[in-house]
Design a protein around this motif. Sequence first.
Motif, PDB file in Angstrom:
ATOM      1  N   ASP A   1      62.763 -60.198  89.098  1.00  0.00           N
ATOM      2  CA  ASP A   1      63.628 -61.325  88.780  1.00  0.00           C
ATOM      3  C   ASP A   1      64.212 -61.795  90.101  1.00  0.00           C
ATOM      4  OD1 ASP A   1      65.206 -63.225  87.552  1.00  0.00           O
ATOM      5  OD2 ASP A   1      66.731 -61.794  86.909  1.00  0.00           O
TER       6      ASP A   1
ATOM      7  N   THR B   1      63.636 -59.440  92.949  1.00  0.00           N
ATOM      8  CA  THR B   1      64.318 -58.146  92.881  1.00  0.00           C
ATOM      9  C   THR B   1      63.696 -57.343  91.747  1.00  0.00           C
ATOM     10  OG1 THR B   1      66.386 -59.143  93.629  1.00  0.00           O
ATOM     11  CG2 THR B   1      66.536 -56.991  92.555  1.00  0.00           C
ATOM     12  N   GLN B   2      63.296 -56.092  92.042  1.00  0.00           N
ATOM     13  CA  GLN B   2      62.667 -55.267  91.018  1.00  0.00           C
ATOM     14  C   GLN B   2      63.668 -54.954  89.910  1.00  0.00           C
ATOM     15  OE1 GLN B   2      60.995 -51.513  92.293  1.00  0.00           O
ATOM     16  NE2 GLN B   2      60.216 -51.059  90.259  1.00  0.00           N
ATOM     17  N   GLU B   3      63.290 -55.272  88.678  1.00  0.00           N
ATOM     18  CA  GLU B   3      64.129 -55.008  87.514  1.00  0.00           C
ATOM     19  C   GLU B   3      63.589 -53.851  86.679  1.00  0.00           C
ATOM     20  OE1 GLU B   3      67.041 -56.379  86.938  1.00  0.00           O
ATOM     21  OE2 GLU B   3      66.856 -57.647  88.714  1.00  0.00           O
TER      22      GLU B   3
ATOM     23  N   THR C   1      63.476 -47.930  85.671  1.00  0.00           N
ATOM     24  CA  THR C   1      64.405 -48.975  86.096  1.00  0.00           C
ATOM     25  C   THR C   1      64.672 -48.785  87.581  1.00  0.00           C
ATOM     26  OG1 THR C   1      66.269 -47.588  85.441  1.00  0.00           O
ATOM     27  CG2 THR C   1      65.500 -49.205  83.835  1.00  0.00           C
TER      28      THR C   1
END
Length: 142
Positions: free
Chosen positions: A6, A9-11, A25
């Motif tokens: 997103d 940025t890794q979500e 996560t």
Amino acid sequence: MISLLDDNTQEAAISISSGSLQFGTPNSGSARLTITSGGKIGIGTVTPGRELTIYSPDSGSTYLNLTNATTGANSGDGFAMGIGADEIANVWQYEDSNIEFGTDSTQHMTLASTGQLGIGTDFDPAATSKKLTLILSTLINF
């Protein structure tokens, strides 16, 4: 590994490790949910020992909480089973309702919200003020 982003940025991450499908996560350090090649599901563990294993990595409590639209969705709503931080197993009905126990499609025991315990198929907690009611249909030998 598949990373879900997103705004770069890794979500979340999805990976396969030793034949297990793992969901994680960011910054979790390990998988949050694992489905093994044998069909076992682990929440909080990558090595579930049973068909469904819920694991807490600390000495805190771990609960399975069942709720619906009527009960609400908070930790003090609905019905819960788990183990407390003191290692005591707990079964909690948080609502003003009974807990019923049965086998072979027949109710055998009721724990009423008032604390009354009825053993037998015809127990009505509203019909008695006794704390324990036994309804016997056959002779019991002690």
